[in-house]
Design an enzyme around this catalytic site. Sequence first.
Site, mmCIF file in Angstrom:
data_model
loop_
_atom_site.group_PDB
_atom_site.id
_atom_site.type_symbol
_atom_site.label_atom_id
_atom_site.label_comp_id
_atom_site.label_asym_id
_atom_site.label_seq_id
_atom_site.Cartn_x
_atom_site.Cartn_y
_atom_site.Cartn_z
ATOM 1 N N ASP A 85 0.982 -1.254 -0.110
ATOM 2 C CA ASP A 85 0.054 -0.016 0.060
ATOM 3 C C ASP A 85 0.987 1.232 0.300
ATOM 4 O OD1 ASP A 85 -2.160 1.695 -0.029
ATOM 5 O OD2 ASP A 85 -2.975 1.092 2.056
ATOM 6 N N LYS A 86 0.322 2.220 -0.254
ATOM 7 C CA LYS A 86 0.748 3.733 -0.279
ATOM 8 C C LYS A 86 0.130 4.242 0.558
ATOM 9 C CE LYS A 86 -0.684 6.864 -2.386
ATOM 10 N NZ LYS A 86 -1.035 8.497 -2.627
ATOM 11 N N HIS A 87 0.852 5.422 1.240
ATOM 12 C CA HIS A 87 0.129 6.604 2.050
ATOM 13 C C HIS A 87 0.684 7.742 1.610
ATOM 14 C CE1 HIS A 87 -2.090 8.205 5.477
ATOM 15 N NE2 HIS A 87 -1.033 8.891 5.709
ATOM 16 N N SER A 88 -0.237 8.771 1.789
ATOM 17 C CA SER A 88 0.218 10.242 1.259
ATOM 18 C C SER A 88 -0.128 11.041 2.545
ATOM 19 C CB SER A 88 -0.244 10.624 -0.063
ATOM 20 O OG SER A 88 -0.285 12.149 -0.079
ATOM 21 N N THR A 125 -9.069 10.882 -1.394
ATOM 22 C CA THR A 125 -9.264 9.743 -2.737
ATOM 23 C C THR A 125 -10.774 9.114 -2.589
ATOM 24 O OG1 THR A 125 -6.831 9.169 -2.511
ATOM 25 C CG2 THR A 125 -8.379 7.427 -3.532
ATOM 26 N N ARG A 173 -7.547 14.860 19.002
ATOM 27 C CA ARG A 173 -6.228 15.752 18.687
ATOM 28 C C ARG A 173 -6.538 16.984 17.792
ATOM 29 N NH1 ARG A 173 -2.960 11.605 15.135
ATOM 30 N NH2 ARG A 173 -1.946 13.468 14.637
ATOM 31 N N SER A 188 -0.596 7.031 14.339
ATOM 32 C CA SER A 188 -1.837 6.834 13.503
ATOM 33 C C SER A 188 -1.815 6.444 12.474
ATOM 34 C CB SER A 188 -2.433 8.402 13.602
ATOM 35 O OG SER A 188 -3.457 8.735 12.816
ATOM 36 N N LYS A 192 -2.640 1.950 11.320
ATOM 37 C CA LYS A 192 -3.913 1.638 10.256
ATOM 38 C C LYS A 192 -3.356 0.777 9.091
ATOM 39 C CE LYS A 192 -5.023 5.862 10.207
ATOM 40 N NZ LYS A 192 -5.358 7.257 10.123
ATOM 41 N N LYS A 193 -1.919 1.059 8.890
ATOM 42 C CA LYS A 193 -1.119 0.331 7.775
ATOM 43 C C LYS A 193 -1.128 -1.076 8.326
ATOM 44 C CE LYS A 193 -2.033 3.315 4.882
ATOM 45 N NZ LYS A 193 -2.753 3.117 3.965
HETATM 46 N N1 IUR Z 1 -3.499 10.882 8.596
HETATM 47 C C1 IUR Z 1 -3.510 9.965 9.393
HETATM 48 O O1 IUR Z 1 -4.049 8.883 9.105
HETATM 49 N N2 IUR Z 1 -3.061 10.361 10.799
HETATM 50 C C2 IUR Z 1 -2.683 11.506 11.119
HETATM 51 O O2 IUR Z 1 -2.292 11.771 12.068
HETATM 52 C C3 IUR Z 1 -2.484 12.577 10.234
HETATM 53 C C4 IUR Z 1 -2.884 12.284 8.815
HETATM 54 I I1 IUR Z 1 -1.941 14.409 10.497
#
Ligand code: IUR
Length: 456
Positions: A85-88, A125, A173, A188, A192-193
Amino acid sequence: MAAQASLPALIRKKRDGEQLEDEEIQSFVRGVTEGTVQQGQIGAMLMAIRLRGMDAVETLALTRAMVASGRVLAWPPAWGGLVVDKHSTGGVGDKVSLALAPALAACGCKVPMISGRGLGHTGGTLDKLEAIPGFCVSQSPEQMQSILEQVGCCIVGQSKELVPADRELYSLRDVTATVDSLPLITASILSKKAAEQLSALVLDVKFGSAALCPTQESAQELAHSLVVVGEQLGIRTAAVLSRMDEPLGRCVGSSLEVLEALECLEGGGPPDLRELVTALGGLLLWQCGLAPAEEQGRQQLARVLDDGSALRTFEAMLGAQGVPPNIAHRLCAGSPPERRQVLGQAGTREELPALRGGWVQRVQALPLAHVLHELGAGRARAGDPVNPRVGAELLVAVGQRLRAGEPWLRVHHEGALCAAARRALQAALCLAPGPPRAPPPRLAATILPAGAPRPR
Ligand code: IUR
């Protein structure tokens, strides 16, 4: 083992700059998930973490505790090593995921991409995909597995069962001025990943005036934290630092971005978009062993974009996620006007003329995104609707000569542009009196885990 400290004692410990033990972090996160910790106590702990920080050991413990707060996905053993996977960290005009997920699947990866919605000035997305009639972002883990078996990729929203602790912590937060904490961001994103049970992950950490990280140095620090903790979670992790002062590609706004992603999926589209898709994908193919080095990975990505297989995979993903086959086909195989017809267009399309002549030095992403947001392309609060047809197309490129009166931006909107919006848009266009120097490359650096061989 020492007796468990009370929650106020834990908060005091972090407030005074001490390191929290693994069990202490687990007990805090368990309390957050089970609802036994008061909101004020969560806020106080978040602020203590924001001010005192956490080292890599604590950040890893926090990430693991957050993963354990919910369900973890499981994949067939035959997919071992291939789930990526990719995260931006978010940008303006960032439609990379739409092209990258099917391109990676066309290369043989399994891509269970869990994405987010736009909030503030950055687009999400999921909102972009929902511009396509019928597209369904809610898929259960079982449905995800079935789509991955058939197609190789899916792009879905986060199920409530995955990392519930993040939902609670993230919402607090937001209201306690603790979003910009390196360990909290790291935990965070990576929790999730990790719950996706990935083999490899690539992070696009953006920096600049329209990014979460204002400077390259702050992006480097975040990328380093993500790569170190990601590796310790057993995920092969790399990051790319990319500039986000100008929109990525030429289009901003959900429907327009889908159209631009389709251009990329058929081997065309703006060069900066293709560069980012092939760079991020090339790194992932190398990390998961499908390419001997990053450069060959890039070439494989370029091949599936050019030979139509990434586009066919995108069409199959649309079908598997609820888009009627005739719509998916018209969108993927149709001409540009047919595609626009499928997605629909905003009531008004208006071209803005340059107010004076000059050479295009830059088009600033942030003011452009703010105006589009006001026009309905973005949301101020989670859950608000967005208008997928609102957006803008850049008609000029950096370095181009523009004469007074020539159009430089096409705005798609419903209704009228007020004078303040017009002024803000015109101020986003930066003109130089002569040909400007070439802008720095969009990709500034690649961050690999310590000890990883440099890609050849
Ligand atoms: N995206 C996330 O999934 N968590 C975060 O804390 C931030 C962006 I900033």
